[in-house]
Design an enzyme around this catalytic site. Structure first.
Site, mmCIF file in Angstrom:
data_model
loop_
_atom_site.group_PDB
_atom_site.id
_atom_site.type_symbol
_atom_site.label_atom_id
_atom_site.label_comp_id
_atom_site.label_asym_id
_atom_site.label_seq_id
_atom_site.Cartn_x
_atom_site.Cartn_y
_atom_site.Cartn_z
ATOM 1 N N SER A 37 0.823 -1.220 0.000
ATOM 2 C CA SER A 37 0.000 0.000 0.000
ATOM 3 C C SER A 37 0.852 1.263 0.000
ATOM 4 O O SER A 37 1.898 1.325 0.652
ATOM 5 C CB SER A 37 -0.912 0.023 1.230
ATOM 6 O OG SER A 37 -1.838 -1.014 1.222
ATOM 7 N N ASP A 38 0.372 2.274 -0.715
ATOM 8 C CA ASP A 38 0.993 3.595 -0.645
ATOM 9 C C ASP A 38 0.677 4.253 0.698
ATOM 10 O O ASP A 38 -0.340 3.957 1.326
ATOM 11 C CB ASP A 38 0.428 4.509 -1.734
ATOM 12 C CG ASP A 38 0.860 4.101 -3.128
ATOM 13 O OD1 ASP A 38 1.527 3.061 -3.270
ATOM 14 O OD2 ASP A 38 0.511 4.826 -4.072
ATOM 15 N N ASP A 40 -0.675 7.557 1.563
ATOM 16 C CA ASP A 40 -1.384 8.598 0.811
ATOM 17 C C ASP A 40 -1.572 9.833 1.675
ATOM 18 O O ASP A 40 -2.177 9.765 2.753
ATOM 19 C CB ASP A 40 -2.745 8.074 0.369
ATOM 20 C CG ASP A 40 -2.633 6.911 -0.606
ATOM 21 O OD1 ASP A 40 -2.021 7.110 -1.666
ATOM 22 O OD2 ASP A 40 -3.145 5.822 -0.302
ATOM 23 N N GLU A 75 2.416 8.668 -1.946
ATOM 24 C CA GLU A 75 1.664 9.443 -2.933
ATOM 25 C C GLU A 75 1.240 10.744 -2.261
ATOM 26 O O GLU A 75 0.476 10.730 -1.307
ATOM 27 C CB GLU A 75 0.440 8.679 -3.424
ATOM 28 C CG GLU A 75 -0.335 9.426 -4.505
ATOM 29 C CD GLU A 75 -1.459 8.606 -5.117
ATOM 30 O OE1 GLU A 75 -2.520 9.195 -5.421
ATOM 31 O OE2 GLU A 75 -1.279 7.383 -5.284
ATOM 32 N N ASP A 118 -9.750 12.239 -10.099
ATOM 33 C CA ASP A 118 -9.591 11.362 -8.934
ATOM 34 C C ASP A 118 -9.649 12.111 -7.609
ATOM 35 O O ASP A 118 -9.836 11.491 -6.557
ATOM 36 C CB ASP A 118 -8.259 10.612 -9.003
ATOM 37 C CG ASP A 118 -8.360 9.351 -9.842
ATOM 38 O OD1 ASP A 118 -9.463 9.073 -10.352
ATOM 39 O OD2 ASP A 118 -7.337 8.665 -10.002
ATOM 40 N N LYS A 191 -8.962 -1.871 -1.162
ATOM 41 C CA LYS A 191 -8.970 -2.747 -2.326
ATOM 42 C C LYS A 191 -9.374 -4.172 -1.957
ATOM 43 O O LYS A 191 -10.112 -4.821 -2.702
ATOM 44 C CB LYS A 191 -7.598 -2.728 -3.000
ATOM 45 C CG LYS A 191 -7.312 -1.416 -3.712
ATOM 46 C CD LYS A 191 -5.950 -1.410 -4.350
ATOM 47 C CE LYS A 191 -5.710 -0.101 -5.101
ATOM 48 N NZ LYS A 191 -4.358 -0.042 -5.687
#
Length: 253
Positions: A37-38, A40, A75, A118, A191
């Site tokens: 996982s990023d 974020d 990110e 997004d 996800k």
């Protein structure tokens, strides 16, 4: 100092008095980080970044972010408050750093402002997660995103996503499951949670590839994943089925 602290400090040092708030979002606030996982992070600013600040953020993030078992991808999204409040679609993003752009940033120019559909999803997760890293609660700076714009943001990225199906199969399958789940339920899930929902609504023949993608997401890094020839052959039929379901929901929205 961990990566999140390094990122928050970098944003604070570079943006300075123009910074209104910094917020955690993504998997970290939706249910927990998987191995790949990023991290974020969203930063909200008073005005657009100048050239020096853009380059300084990129240089710092190239050092902080990575794709190894011990270094997570970071990110970072930067938005100017006046570009997203009052809300309108498509929103304008001021800066975006992600590991998939590393080669471009190492050899070219830093990220520029531009339409970023997004952001509808990012801001929705930021508001729901309510996890300030610096600054006030996000609801003091950001407006809620209407469901119709969540739908638009979810589906607009599909063509670009499908272009990466062969090279980034795991992420494409999981992202499509998330798009389907968001359109059907109005919720943005992790996800793996989106894959769980989707598998419960898929016919048996289209479940194995998504189950494999989910297991890869939960257990290994990108460089360690393996796809058998049998599973590869099932990817396109699965994708076609999910796209049909997404299109049906989009037409109803």
């Amino acid at each position: 100092m961990d990566q999140l602290e390094q990122t928050v400090d970098l944003v604070h040092d570079v943006v300075g008095q123009e910074l209104l708030g910094t917020y955690l979002h993504g998997s970290a606030v939706l249910g927990g980080l998987a191995p790949a996982s990023d991290l974020d992070v969203l930063a909200v600013t008073r005005r657009s970044l100048d050239e020096r600040k853009r380059r300084a953020l990129v240089e710092g993030l190239l050092e902080i972010s990575g794709l190894t078992p011990t270094v997570r991808p970071v990110e970072l999204t930067v938005v100017v408050q006046s570009e997203v409040r009052p809300w309108r679609f498509p929103p304008i993003g001021d800066f975006l750093y992600g590991e998939w752009l590393r080669d471009e940033f190492q050899t070219g120019e830093p990220p520029r402002p531009g339409p970023m559909p997004d952001l509808a999803l990012v801001l929705t997760v930021v508001l729901a997660g309510d996890h300030p890293l610096a600054g006030p609660p996000p609801a003091e700076l950001l407006d809620p995103v209407p469901h119709a714009d969540l739908v638009r943001a979810s589906v607009e990225g599909i063509p670009e996503l499908l272009a990466d199906l062969d090279d980034d199969t795991r992420n494409v399958l999981l992202t499509l499951a998330r798009v389907w789940t968001t359109l059907a339920t109005g919720e943005i899930r992790t996800k793996d949670a989106a894959a769980d929902w989707a598998m419960a609504h898929l016919p048996p023949e289209h479940r194995p590839v998504l189950e494999h993608a989910r297991n890869l997401y939960l257990t290994c890094h990108y460089q360690d994943e393996v796809w058998s020839e049998g599973l590869k052959a099932q990817v396109r039929p699965h994708v076609d089925d999910v796209l049909t379901r997404i299109d049906h929901l989009r037409q109803q929205a």
